[in-house]
Design an enzyme around this catalytic site. Sequence first.
Site, short mmCIF file in Angstrom:
data_model
loop_
_atom_site.label_atom_id
_atom_site.label_comp_id
_atom_site.label_asym_id
_atom_site.label_seq_id
_atom_site.Cartn_x
_atom_site.Cartn_y
_atom_site.Cartn_z
N TYR A 88 -0.64 -10.01 0.39
CA TYR A 88 0.42 -9.52 1.28
C TYR A 88 0.34 -10.21 2.63
CZ TYR A 88 -3.31 -6.30 2.91
OH TYR A 88 -4.48 -5.75 3.38
N ARG A 91 -3.08 -12.10 3.33
CA ARG A 91 -4.37 -11.68 2.76
C ARG A 91 -4.48 -12.13 1.32
NH1 ARG A 91 -7.82 -8.31 4.11
NH2 ARG A 91 -9.05 -10.13 3.65
N HIS A 124 -10.50 -3.02 -1.39
CA HIS A 124 -11.41 -2.48 -0.38
C HIS A 124 -12.43 -1.58 -1.06
CE1 HIS A 124 -8.97 -3.71 3.16
NE2 HIS A 124 -7.95 -3.55 2.34
N TYR A 170 0.84 -1.20 0.00
CA TYR A 170 0.00 0.00 0.00
C TYR A 170 0.87 1.25 0.00
CZ TYR A 170 -4.24 -2.60 1.22
OH TYR A 170 -5.31 -3.45 1.21
N HIS A 190 -7.17 -8.47 -2.77
CA HIS A 190 -8.48 -7.88 -2.51
C HIS A 190 -8.47 -6.40 -2.79
CE1 HIS A 190 -6.15 -7.31 1.18
NE2 HIS A 190 -6.86 -6.23 1.38
FE LIG Z 1 -6.10 -4.63 2.51
#
Ligand SMILES: [Fe+2]
Length: 240
Positions: free
Chosen positions: A149, A159, A164, A110, A162
């Site tokens: 990640y 995870r 959000h 991110y 995905h």
């Molecule tokens: Fe996330």
Amino acid sequence: MSHDNKRFVARDRDWHPPAYAPGYKTSVPRSPQQALVSMQQPTVSELTGPDFSHLRMGPHDNDLLMNFSQGEGLPQGERIIMHGRVVDQFGKPVPHTLVEMWQANAGGRYRHKKDAYLAPLDPHFGGVGRCLTDDQGGYRFRTIKPGPYPWPNDVNSWRPAHIHVSVTGPSISTRLITQMYFEGDPLIPLCPIVHTLSDPEAVDTMIGRLDMAHSKPMDCLAYRFDIVVRGELQTYFENQ
Ligand SMILES: [Fe+2]
């Protein structure tokens, strides 16, 4: 219908994940420590807002391939279209509502100062987008497929890929924050956050489906993700 009698169906707590789910460790300190207080009467602002008509959308707000670099360079990763419709639980389209999304880059990183994952930032990818639904509740983004990640939960938690999503719906009180997973990802059934959903059908509703009909040859694959928010209670008339 006046705002005075506008009411929404209560959220189904058996369908949504519980606030306290010990397998998802950070839910423990974040969950309420005391009994919830039921707010029977929604406030006026919850029922009358929000109005997004004043929002000025930029030309690339829903195009993550362009909106960070402004066309100066393209991000790394699989180019995809994410699209679908926002409808209420009775299948009624929710037009002109705000859909916001945020995601990691192709390596699973991110653009956030607290994200210290080893995967590098992409100089051409920001990872946020927004759009308003059209008259039929339709929305569309162009982006890259995010990478999975690792995160500190169990010894080795990852995870699934995905995206959000926040969607407001017809009222502040219908706002839904969710995630879209990708059809066929073997990490989905291993994820402690996915495990907070007890019904496999609920998990199914969070999986974007490969949609070849909306892919663009030699350009983008497409994934379809329909989003369901709470619906308005039906108004009954004397003659019914
Ligand atoms: Fe996330």
